[in-house]
Motif scaffolding. Structure first.
Motif, short mmCIF file in Angstrom:
data_model
loop_
_atom_site.label_atom_id
_atom_site.label_comp_id
_atom_site.label_asym_id
_atom_site.label_seq_id
_atom_site.Cartn_x
_atom_site.Cartn_y
_atom_site.Cartn_z
N ALA A 171 -57.96 -33.67 11.21
CA ALA A 171 -56.50 -33.71 11.37
C ALA A 171 -56.04 -35.03 11.32
O ALA A 171 -56.49 -35.85 11.94
CB ALA A 171 -55.87 -32.75 12.38
N LEU A 172 -54.86 -35.24 10.97
CA LEU A 172 -54.18 -36.63 10.94
C LEU A 172 -52.75 -36.44 11.88
O LEU A 172 -52.10 -35.41 11.74
CB LEU A 172 -53.78 -37.40 9.59
CG LEU A 172 -54.80 -37.17 8.39
CD1 LEU A 172 -54.25 -37.61 7.22
CD2 LEU A 172 -56.10 -38.06 9.08
N GLU A 173 -52.32 -37.53 12.56
CA GLU A 173 -51.43 -37.37 13.53
C GLU A 173 -50.50 -38.46 13.49
O GLU A 173 -51.16 -39.86 13.20
CB GLU A 173 -51.92 -37.20 15.08
CG GLU A 173 -52.75 -38.44 15.44
CD GLU A 173 -52.96 -37.80 16.88
OE1 GLU A 173 -53.34 -38.94 17.81
OE2 GLU A 173 -53.57 -36.82 17.21
N ALA A 174 -49.32 -38.68 13.86
CA ALA A 174 -48.42 -39.74 13.88
C ALA A 174 -47.36 -39.58 14.78
O ALA A 174 -47.08 -38.11 15.22
CB ALA A 174 -47.66 -40.03 12.48
N GLN A 175 -46.83 -40.53 15.67
CA GLN A 175 -45.75 -40.25 16.49
C GLN A 175 -44.92 -41.62 16.41
O GLN A 175 -45.35 -42.84 16.28
CB GLN A 175 -46.25 -40.25 18.01
CG GLN A 175 -45.21 -40.20 19.00
CD GLN A 175 -45.66 -40.04 20.33
OE1 GLN A 175 -47.03 -40.01 20.57
NE2 GLN A 175 -44.98 -39.75 21.57
N ALA A 176 -43.59 -41.59 16.42
CA ALA A 176 -42.63 -42.46 16.34
C ALA A 176 -41.55 -42.40 17.53
O ALA A 176 -41.06 -41.29 17.65
CB ALA A 176 -41.98 -42.77 14.91
N GLY A 177 -40.92 -43.17 18.21
CA GLY A 177 -39.90 -43.24 19.17
C GLY A 177 -38.92 -44.36 19.26
O GLY A 177 -39.30 -45.43 18.91
#
Length: 297
Positions: A136-142
């Protein structure tokens, strides 16, 4: 990318989230959970004593609003404090409105806004893509600013961007997970972190190593213990213990190295970011930690 373009992209994402269907959690629509856990902090940086401790009770509340919407809040109630006056007050730690959605059981997205953990506030977007049953691939931005109620009200303008990306590999036969992620963290450091998670029934143990351009090499271990009872009756208003107790040990005692805020009062490495009934990958494919005794099969 200029500020105007970023605003248009943000508005487009919000529109997609608001008008996208969410099937999971519909059976809990309208329910409210009132819960309480505990947080243990310790440090051994002084020569005249072995350890200093800070122990907080963490009462919280969640409202499942339906179609993936959720409102949550959490407070800190100090019960033992060696850390000084800054940490002595009862204060609000988190107040978040979030929306979760998914497409075709592969694309998952969660948007959050409000007061986050680690004294940040602003907007956050998390996403995962399931490639197959082991990857699985994941990303987060804030986009966040500083906000603290520990010593009066103090806040800064939201102007700090964070962004992470990575991949998860799950060895289903051994219930072992490898997670590699990197990017720009809360305190403007760029870093990378490798975690190895071993999942047991109701418990996950993790060892990790990391590198930060500001803090150098570091490592440690974590564990997440899910708190019983594991069979629960869900009503309109539910009073229960917190879902888990989470503990992190940091070998080099760098509190700001590769730090990322949390957007849910019960966020942890075992359960991940998304509703378990929707996100069927990795440990979520095993027997659930909590079952609803009132739900029909």
């Amino acid at each position: 990318m200029n500020a105007l373009n970023r605003k248009y992209i943000g508005l487009l994402l919000l529109v997609l989230l608001v008008f996208s269907p969410m099937k999971a959690q519909n059976y809990r629509t309208g329910q409210v959970d009132i819960f309480c856990g505990a947080e243990l902090n310790y440090r051994d940086i002084f020569h005249n004593k072995a350890y200093e401790f800070l122990i907080n009770l963490t009462p919280g509340i969640k409202w499942y609003m339906g179609k993936g919407w959720q409102a949550a809040a959490q407070a800190y109630v100090p019960v033992y404090n060696d850390y000084g006056d800054y940490y002595k007050r009862v204060r609000l730690n988190m107040a978040v409105l979030s929306k979760e959605t998914y497409w075709k059981d592969r694309w998952f997205l969660k948007a959050s806004g409000g007061l986050f953990g680690d004294e940040r506030y602003g907007l956050d977007l998390k996403g995962m893509y399931i490639v197959n049953d082991w990857l699985a691939l994941e990303a987060q931005a804030g986009w966040t600013g500083f906000c603290s109620m520990a010593n009066g009200w103090r806040a800064s303008t939201p102007e700090r961007w964070t962004a992470l990306a990575g991949a998860d590999v799950y060895l289903n036969r051994y219930d072992t997970q490898f997670r590699l992620r990197g990017g720009r963290y809360v305190y403007k450091d760029y870093g990378v972190q490798l975690e190895i998670l071993k999942h047991f029934k109701h418990c996950t143990v993790t060892v990790y190593g990391e590198y930060s351009d500001l803090w150098g090499k570091n490592g440690g271990f974590k564990f997440v213990m899910m708190i019983p009872p594991y069979k629960r009756k869900y009503r309109k208003v539910n009073v229960r213990p917190a879902s888990n107790f989470r503990f992190t040990n940091n070998f080099m005692a760098y509190p700001y190295s590769n730090l990322m805020y949390t957007t849910d009062p019960e966020e942890n490495e075992r359960e991940g970011w998304f509703d378990r009934e929707a996100f069927q990958w990795g440990v979520n494919r095993k027997t659930q930690d909590f079952t609803d005794k009132t739900k029909q099969p």
